[in-house]
Design a protein around this motif. Sequence first.
Motif, short mmCIF file in Angstrom:
data_model
loop_
_atom_site.label_atom_id
_atom_site.label_comp_id
_atom_site.label_asym_id
_atom_site.label_seq_id
_atom_site.Cartn_x
_atom_site.Cartn_y
_atom_site.Cartn_z
N SER A 6 -0.01 6.18 12.75
CA SER A 6 0.99 5.85 11.72
C SER A 6 0.98 6.85 10.56
CB SER A 6 0.74 4.45 11.16
OG SER A 6 0.88 3.49 12.18
N PHE A 7 -0.06 7.67 10.49
CA PHE A 7 -0.18 8.65 9.41
C PHE A 7 0.17 10.03 9.92
CE2 PHE A 7 -2.90 5.32 7.78
CZ PHE A 7 -2.75 5.39 6.41
N SER A 8 0.67 10.86 9.02
CA SER A 8 0.81 12.29 9.33
C SER A 8 -0.03 13.04 8.31
CB SER A 8 2.27 12.74 9.30
OG SER A 8 2.82 12.56 8.02
N ILE A 9 -0.66 14.11 8.80
CA ILE A 9 -1.55 14.93 7.97
C ILE A 9 -1.07 16.36 8.09
CG2 ILE A 9 -3.93 15.70 7.60
CD1 ILE A 9 -4.80 13.13 9.10
N ASN B 260 3.63 6.82 7.58
CA ASN B 260 5.03 6.88 8.00
C ASN B 260 5.55 5.51 8.41
OD1 ASN B 260 5.33 9.80 7.84
ND2 ASN B 260 3.81 9.82 9.47
N PHE B 261 6.82 5.32 8.16
CA PHE B 261 7.50 4.08 8.52
C PHE B 261 8.72 4.42 9.35
CE2 PHE B 261 5.17 3.34 4.65
CZ PHE B 261 4.63 2.08 4.82
N ASP C 255 12.14 1.82 6.54
CA ASP C 255 12.26 2.67 5.35
C ASP C 255 13.48 3.57 5.46
OD1 ASP C 255 11.69 4.04 3.02
OD2 ASP C 255 10.10 5.26 3.90
N PRO C 256 14.69 2.98 5.38
CA PRO C 256 15.90 3.77 5.61
C PRO C 256 16.12 4.90 4.60
CG PRO C 256 16.45 1.54 4.86
CD PRO C 256 14.97 1.59 5.10
N THR C 257 15.59 4.79 3.39
CA THR C 257 15.79 5.83 2.38
C THR C 257 14.63 6.80 2.25
OG1 THR C 257 14.83 4.51 0.59
CG2 THR C 257 17.21 4.25 1.00
N GLY C 258 13.48 6.47 2.87
CA GLY C 258 12.29 7.32 2.76
C GLY C 258 11.46 7.06 1.52
N GLU C 259 11.90 6.12 0.68
CA GLU C 259 11.18 5.82 -0.56
C GLU C 259 9.81 5.20 -0.32
OE1 GLU C 259 12.02 6.69 -3.78
OE2 GLU C 259 13.53 7.85 -2.72
N VAL C 260 9.69 4.32 0.68
CA VAL C 260 8.40 3.68 0.94
C VAL C 260 7.40 4.72 1.44
CG1 VAL C 260 7.20 1.90 2.28
CG2 VAL C 260 9.49 1.45 1.37
N THR C 261 7.86 5.65 2.27
CA THR C 261 6.98 6.73 2.72
C THR C 261 6.53 7.57 1.54
OG1 THR C 261 8.00 6.80 4.90
CG2 THR C 261 6.81 8.77 4.21
N ALA D 299 -10.17 8.34 6.36
CA ALA D 299 -10.64 7.90 7.68
C ALA D 299 -9.52 7.18 8.44
CB ALA D 299 -11.86 6.99 7.54
N ALA D 300 -8.76 6.34 7.75
CA ALA D 300 -7.64 5.64 8.39
C ALA D 300 -6.60 6.64 8.88
CB ALA D 300 -7.01 4.64 7.42
N ALA D 301 -6.32 7.66 8.07
CA ALA D 301 -5.32 8.66 8.45
C ALA D 301 -5.76 9.45 9.67
CB ALA D 301 -5.06 9.61 7.28
N LEU D 302 -7.06 9.70 9.78
CA LEU D 302 -7.57 10.48 10.91
C LEU D 302 -7.56 9.69 12.22
CD1 LEU D 302 -10.55 12.27 9.17
CD2 LEU D 302 -8.43 13.33 9.97
N THR D 303 -7.53 8.37 12.13
CA THR D 303 -7.62 7.56 13.34
C THR D 303 -6.35 6.81 13.70
OG1 THR D 303 -8.52 5.70 12.07
CG2 THR D 303 -10.11 7.23 13.05
N SER D 304 -5.33 6.84 12.85
CA SER D 304 -4.12 6.06 13.10
C SER D 304 -2.91 6.97 13.33
CB SER D 304 -3.82 5.15 11.91
OG SER D 304 -2.56 4.54 12.08
#
Length: 165
Positions: A45-48, A69-70, A75-81, A38-43
């Motif tokens: 900040s998410f990609s689906i 996504n950051f 998130d300079p290295t992409g690790e957090v994503t 639900a959070a991904a569908l409304t924010s």
Amino acid sequence: MATDTGGTIKEFNGTTTPIQYSNAVNLGGLTCPYFRIAAALTSPSFSIMSAGSTTVNGAPGIVIQVKLNFSSAEDPTGEVTKLNTESYVFSPQTLALIETTNTLWSDDGRMLPITHEVVFSDFRVINGIFVPFAILERIGGQVTWTLQMNSLTFNTGLTSDIFQL
């Protein structure tokens, strides 16, 4: 207990053990992943995205990948994503969620990736709701726990009186 920065496991004897962020980030999806969906569908900040198809317990499934996504500064290295990426497998026949997968990381300092899966099965209709009566978790291919329900009821004994202001 899980927080934005990690978490802890409390044992029966009261001692606690820390859970690193990389493993605590997806704990909410063990048995109720719908809040994250639900959070991904409304924010924004998410990609689906569609990530193809797979088979779960011999049944076909459509894979949908959800990423928080950051910015490159966060998130300079992409690790957090990568830590905040989860895949959901839906049945094309029933549209039921039949599996979630994400990556956990070894606690031994080497940060080796370990596949974490939660599989939902034995679906039954209860009060018009399609409910999995069996849930299984695997970490690194090993079953860690299973839940098999025999019966389930929703909101038993509720009356409209409790919702009055």
